[in-house]
Scaffold this motif. Structure first.
Motif, PDB file in Angstrom:
ATOM      1  N   PRO A  33      21.891  70.115 -49.100  1.00 13.65           N
ATOM      2  CA  PRO A  33      22.445  69.869 -47.764  1.00 13.65           C
ATOM      3  C   PRO A  33      22.850  68.415 -47.590  1.00 13.65           C
ATOM      4  CG  PRO A  33      20.056  69.904 -47.666  1.00 13.65           C
ATOM      5  CD  PRO A  33      20.439  70.205 -49.100  1.00 13.65           C
ATOM      6  N   ALA A  34      22.597  67.597 -48.622  1.00 10.72           N
ATOM      7  CA  ALA A  34      22.984  66.189 -48.569  1.00 10.72           C
ATOM      8  C   ALA A  34      23.314  65.721 -49.979  1.00 10.72           C
ATOM      9  CB  ALA A  34      21.839  65.346 -47.997  1.00 10.72           C
ATOM     10  N   VAL A  35      23.971  64.599 -50.061  1.00  6.79           N
ATOM     11  CA  VAL A  35      24.311  64.007 -51.355  1.00  6.79           C
ATOM     12  C   VAL A  35      23.024  63.705 -52.122  1.00  6.79           C
ATOM     13  CG1 VAL A  35      25.369  61.990 -52.446  1.00  6.79           C
ATOM     14  CG2 VAL A  35      26.453  63.051 -50.456  1.00  6.79           C
ATOM     15  N   LEU A  36      23.017  64.005 -53.429  1.00  5.92           N
ATOM     16  CA  LEU A  36      21.821  63.806 -54.230  1.00  5.92           C
ATOM     17  C   LEU A  36      21.827  62.483 -55.000  1.00  5.92           C
ATOM     18  CD1 LEU A  36      21.275  67.368 -55.708  1.00  5.92           C
ATOM     19  CD2 LEU A  36      20.004  66.244 -53.887  1.00  5.92           C
ATOM     20  N   SER A  86      18.331  58.152 -56.109  1.00  2.02           N
ATOM     21  CA  SER A  86      18.454  59.242 -55.157  1.00  2.02           C
ATOM     22  C   SER A  86      17.397  59.113 -54.074  1.00  2.02           C
ATOM     23  CB  SER A  86      18.283  60.587 -55.870  1.00  2.02           C
ATOM     24  OG  SER A  86      18.339  61.655 -54.941  1.00  2.02           O
ATOM     25  N   SER A  87      17.776  59.444 -52.868  1.00  2.00           N
ATOM     26  CA  SER A  87      16.804  59.504 -51.779  1.00  2.00           C
ATOM     27  C   SER A  87      16.103  60.866 -51.778  1.00  2.00           C
ATOM     28  CB  SER A  87      17.496  59.252 -50.434  1.00  2.00           C
ATOM     29  OG  SER A  87      18.527  60.200 -50.243  1.00  2.00           O
ATOM     30  N   ARG A  88      16.453  61.715 -52.743  1.00  2.00           N
ATOM     31  CA  ARG A  88      15.863  63.052 -52.868  1.00  2.00           C
ATOM     32  C   ARG A  88      15.367  63.276 -54.300  1.00  2.00           C
ATOM     33  NH1 ARG A  88      17.860  66.987 -49.160  1.00  2.00           N
ATOM     34  NH2 ARG A  88      17.962  68.401 -50.917  1.00  2.00           N
ATOM     35  N   PRO A  89      14.439  62.443 -54.772  1.00  2.73           N
ATOM     36  CA  PRO A  89      14.006  62.535 -56.173  1.00  2.73           C
ATOM     37  C   PRO A  89      13.390  63.880 -56.549  1.00  2.73           C
ATOM     38  CG  PRO A  89      12.551  61.079 -54.954  1.00  2.73           C
ATOM     39  CD  PRO A  89      13.717  61.393 -54.058  1.00  2.73           C
ATOM     40  N   GLU A  90      12.691  64.525 -55.628  1.00  5.05           N
ATOM     41  CA  GLU A  90      12.074  65.805 -55.948  1.00  5.05           C
ATOM     42  C   GLU A  90      13.130  66.843 -56.302  1.00  5.05           C
ATOM     43  OE1 GLU A  90      11.570  64.235 -52.961  1.00  5.05           O
ATOM     44  OE2 GLU A  90       9.655  63.284 -53.449  1.00  5.05           O
ATOM     45  N   GLU A  91      14.235  66.845 -55.566  1.00 12.96           N
ATOM     46  CA  GLU A  91      15.337  67.782 -55.834  1.00 12.96           C
ATOM     47  C   GLU A  91      15.973  67.472 -57.189  1.00 12.96           C
ATOM     48  OE1 GLU A  91      18.175  70.864 -55.230  1.00 12.96           O
ATOM     49  OE2 GLU A  91      16.312  70.443 -54.170  1.00 12.96           O
ATOM     50  N   VAL A  92      16.167  66.190 -57.489  1.00 15.12           N
ATOM     51  CA  VAL A  92      16.749  65.807 -58.778  1.00 15.12           C
ATOM     52  C   VAL A  92      15.826  66.234 -59.922  1.00 15.12           C
ATOM     53  CG1 VAL A  92      17.438  63.851 -60.222  1.00 15.12           C
ATOM     54  CG2 VAL A  92      18.113  63.922 -57.809  1.00 15.12           C
ATOM     55  N   LEU A  93      14.530  65.968 -59.792  1.00 20.18           N
ATOM     56  CA  LEU A  93      13.575  66.354 -60.832  1.00 20.18           C
ATOM     57  C   LEU A  93      13.546  67.867 -61.024  1.00 20.18           C
ATOM     58  CD1 LEU A  93      10.632  63.923 -60.058  1.00 20.18           C
ATOM     59  CD2 LEU A  93      12.215  63.822 -62.004  1.00 20.18           C
ATOM     60  N   SER A  94      13.605  68.615 -59.943  1.00 18.22           N
ATOM     61  CA  SER A  94      13.604  70.073 -60.014  1.00 18.22           C
ATOM     62  C   SER A  94      14.835  70.583 -60.756  1.00 18.22           C
ATOM     63  CB  SER A  94      13.554  70.653 -58.602  1.00 18.22           C
ATOM     64  OG  SER A  94      13.680  72.048 -58.623  1.00 18.22           O
ATOM     65  N   VAL A 101      16.302  69.218 -68.992  1.00 20.25           N
ATOM     66  CA  VAL A 101      16.543  67.790 -69.229  1.00 20.25           C
ATOM     67  C   VAL A 101      15.305  67.012 -68.806  1.00 20.25           C
ATOM     68  CG1 VAL A 101      17.938  65.792 -68.552  1.00 20.25           C
ATOM     69  CG2 VAL A 101      19.033  68.020 -68.898  1.00 20.25           C
ATOM     70  N   PRO A 102      14.693  66.266 -69.725  1.00 22.86           N
ATOM     71  CA  PRO A 102      13.534  65.455 -69.338  1.00 22.86           C
ATOM     72  C   PRO A 102      13.949  64.408 -68.306  1.00 22.86           C
ATOM     73  CG  PRO A 102      13.901  65.380 -71.723  1.00 22.86           C
ATOM     74  CD  PRO A 102      15.048  66.117 -71.122  1.00 22.86           C
ATOM     75  N   ALA A 103      13.118  64.228 -67.290  1.00 23.73           N
ATOM     76  CA  ALA A 103      13.411  63.256 -66.238  1.00 23.73           C
ATOM     77  C   ALA A 103      12.101  62.755 -65.643  1.00 23.73           C
ATOM     78  CB  ALA A 103      14.273  63.892 -65.153  1.00 23.73           C
ATOM     79  N   ALA A 104      12.137  61.537 -65.128  1.00 22.29           N
ATOM     80  CA  ALA A 104      10.954  60.952 -64.498  1.00 22.29           C
ATOM     81  C   ALA A 104      11.391  59.913 -63.478  1.00 22.29           C
ATOM     82  CB  ALA A 104      10.060  60.298 -65.555  1.00 22.29           C
ATOM     83  N   VAL A 105      10.580  59.736 -62.466  1.00 13.30           N
ATOM     84  CA  VAL A 105      10.784  58.641 -61.524  1.00 13.30           C
ATOM     85  C   VAL A 105      10.177  57.395 -62.169  1.00 13.30           C
ATOM     86  CG1 VAL A 105      10.202  57.728 -59.247  1.00 13.30           C
ATOM     87  CG2 VAL A 105      10.735  60.165 -59.517  1.00 13.30           C
ATOM     88  N   ILE A 106      10.992  56.350 -62.324  1.00 13.82           N
ATOM     89  CA  ILE A 106      10.507  55.130 -62.975  1.00 13.82           C
ATOM     90  C   ILE A 106      10.340  53.971 -62.008  1.00 13.82           C
ATOM     91  CG2 ILE A 106      11.427  55.769 -65.228  1.00 13.82           C
ATOM     92  CD1 ILE A 106      13.673  53.661 -64.719  1.00 13.82           C
ATOM     93  N   GLY A 107      10.828  54.139 -60.777  1.00 12.83           N
ATOM     94  CA  GLY A 107      10.686  53.038 -59.830  1.00 12.83           C
ATOM     95  C   GLY A 107      11.427  53.305 -58.548  1.00 12.83           C
ATOM     96  N   THR A 108      11.600  52.228 -57.792  1.00 20.53           N
ATOM     97  CA  THR A 108      12.301  52.311 -56.513  1.00 20.53           C
ATOM     98  C   THR A 108      13.317  51.187 -56.408  1.00 20.53           C
ATOM     99  OG1 THR A 108      10.609  50.966 -55.432  1.00 20.53           O
ATOM    100  CG2 THR A 108      10.341  53.354 -55.307  1.00 20.53           C
ATOM    101  N   ALA A 109      14.399  51.480 -55.717  1.00 19.13           N
ATOM    102  CA  ALA A 109      15.434  50.477 -55.462  1.00 19.13           C
ATOM    103  C   ALA A 109      15.143  49.810 -54.129  1.00 19.13           C
ATOM    104  CB  ALA A 109      16.809  51.128 -55.431  1.00 19.13           C
TER     105      ALA A 109
END
Length: 145
Positions: A33-36, A86-94, A101-109
């Protein structure tokens, strides 16, 4: 360390590369519903370190990153990696998991510094200044202050 030569090249898994490209294309074009994707940069020449520095210099926005395995991890040029904000990291990880594709949150901007835990901590203003001076200096032109 400067001038380091050696190590083993990573194998190129073309199927994995295809999955990454397809995932990134889907994330960039998604609008429900929003830009990822707020920002995206490939990790290539110069590794994660240069990727983060270029992003901070281009946007004027800092970042805090953790979990990088030393200078080798910071400057590794292994293929098939991107940094995605992304402001929606959970959606990106899912979506990454669903795509295999392996993915992880590595930090914050955010903020005025680029900090990679235990390795780098620089003011973004210094990165911007160096970035703006690089091309004119390489061409022998007057370097902006």
């Amino acid at each position: 360390r400067a001038g380091h030569r050696g190590g083993t090249l990573f194998g190129l898994d073309l199927d994995a590369q295809r999955r990454i490209v397809e995932l990134v294309a889907a994330l960039v074009t998604a609008d429900y519903p929003a830009v990822l994707v707020d920002a995206l940069h490939d990790v290539s020449s110069g590794g994660l370190g240069l990727c983060l520095a270029e992003g901070a210099a281009a946007t004027g926005v800092g970042a805090t990153v953790g979990g990088v395995d030393g200078h080798g991890g910071l400057f590794s040029e292994s293929p098939g990696r991107v940094v995605l904000c992304s402001s929606r990291p959970e959606e990106v990880l899912s979506r990454a998991e669903a795509a295999g594709v392996p993915a992880a949150v590595i930090g914050t901007a955010g903020g005025e510094r680029l900090a990679v835990e235990g390795l780098v901590d620089l003011p973004v203003a210094e990165l911007v200044r160096a970035w703006r001076r690089a091309l004119p200096a390489a061409l022998g032109d007057a370097v902006p202050a």
